[in-house]
Design an enzyme around this catalytic site. Sequence first.
Site, mmCIF file in Angstrom:
data_model
loop_
_atom_site.group_PDB
_atom_site.id
_atom_site.type_symbol
_atom_site.label_atom_id
_atom_site.label_comp_id
_atom_site.label_asym_id
_atom_site.label_seq_id
_atom_site.Cartn_x
_atom_site.Cartn_y
_atom_site.Cartn_z
ATOM 1 N N LYS A 180 0.857 -1.187 0.000
ATOM 2 C CA LYS A 180 0.000 0.000 0.000
ATOM 3 C C LYS A 180 0.894 1.238 0.000
ATOM 4 O O LYS A 180 1.420 1.627 1.032
ATOM 5 C CB LYS A 180 -0.928 -0.028 1.228
ATOM 6 C CG LYS A 180 -2.066 1.010 1.167
ATOM 7 C CD LYS A 180 -1.615 2.316 1.742
ATOM 8 C CE LYS A 180 -2.706 3.372 1.637
ATOM 9 N NZ LYS A 180 -2.198 4.725 1.930
ATOM 10 N N GLU B 258 9.455 16.413 15.554
ATOM 11 C CA GLU B 258 9.838 16.160 14.165
ATOM 12 C C GLU B 258 9.085 17.105 13.238
ATOM 13 O O GLU B 258 7.851 17.119 13.220
ATOM 14 C CB GLU B 258 9.551 14.711 13.781
ATOM 15 C CG GLU B 258 10.071 14.351 12.412
ATOM 16 C CD GLU B 258 9.883 12.889 12.061
ATOM 17 O OE1 GLU B 258 10.758 12.315 11.387
ATOM 18 O OE2 GLU B 258 8.849 12.302 12.462
#
Length: 498
Positions: A192, A400
Amino acid sequence: MPQIKDHAYWLERSEKLQIEGRAFIDGAYVDACNGATFWSQSPIDGKPLAAVALCAEVDVDLAVAAARRSFDAGVWADKSARDRKAVLLKWAALLEAHAEELALLESLDSGKPIGDTTGGDLPGTIYCLQWFAELVDKVHGEVPATDPQFFGTVTHQALGVVAAVVPWNYPLLMAAWKFAPALAAGNSVVLKPSEKSPLSALRIAGLALQAGIPAGVFNVVAGDGAAGRALSLHPDVDCIAFTGSGKVGREIAKNAAASNLKRVWLELGGKSANIVMADCPDIAQAARSAAAAIFSNMGQICSAGSRLLVQRSIATALIGELLEVSKGYQPGHPLDPQTVTGAIIDNAQLDRVCSYIEIGKQQAQLLSGGNRLSLADAGAYLEPTIFLAEDASARIANEEIFGPVLVVILFDTLDEAIAIANQTEYGLAAAVWSSDIKTIRTATRKLKAGTVWVNCYDELVDMNFPFGGFKESGNGRDNSAHALSKYTELKSTIIRCC
């Protein structure tokens, strides 16, 4: 006379490119069962590239069923390791033959510079596939020493159906890190890709069939989070391997536990520290490396050196070098071979990065960059950005950002630097620059990171080294022989001989 592969060459090729947007299930390209599609848009200029099948749960069910049938029938799993190796090497050769097409797809779909996709991403993908193909017929089981009345073996067997859910920052390379060892071990795979960059994954599926991988062994379903969720909950998926955010990783682990306790391998985020000591052997090289560590691929790298820790006595010299080097990372058109930095994946990600820049302006000193740019009439472009943070606990120094934003933090002692490096929830990568072996040994031992570079940063591409992180950067490892074992089960067989 060979054609010059300049900006005009790649623009011309892009206009003639045939793009496949259908899913690949059980050896054939197919539309989503309900006919739904979504547009894959290029971050270069915001223009649509192709209508892509929006796979839903029913499509995932079909892909998993095909993978299960092929595995149970043994059309791939029961082949000898030598035969699987031959097919995978043929697939790698087809990828190499189509490397320009695939590199162009990746650049259009992800905004990466064509020089990066032709010079790094596609060669890296091919190398990964070749490496695991060559490995698979050279691994062995064990014959433990035991009572003479018994004979026993310890063997590895393929798990069954492996789902691979991969990110948009390195569409093919991150996929290969999953499917290459999984297929080499004898599993069937449902891949995927991210809905933000699905095109190259869909294209290589047809090449897999052409290489001789049997129908149902390698399937690709494009779609949004619903398709990934269906795979994580599916009772007939034996293992799911994921690279992406910690938030989604937690959901996958939860869904795996709620369904059939499938094996889960997670490669998640990072906030990696690049430590430069005063006895650094080459300050100019450290500055060049620090810039590449955060500005390459537009900072969209989980192991990016997003925190640069500099010993105070050399801060002025190193920052001066860094500011000069960063000028070479101004974004340009991704299809121009001279471009070093391309586009952010989309405007949603650009907005997220810019929101962190605004936070940073309140918490730290902006040294350079920070501005959106308008290129190619549209698209998502951002200047390389550098902050100097006095407070190592600032949000931009711990969360992040996943963009071209570097935070410089000053320190006085090695112990202080290691404490700052280890204070985040992540533990993916780190680096230390020093001429002193004691400093190097102390730092490499105490840094909580899955990879530690010394006097360099992410400059060696070698599949022999495992990649993965400590703490909330995930579990398991991609690459190396360790990755192959992730996609197998250990079996003890004990025979009474007398």
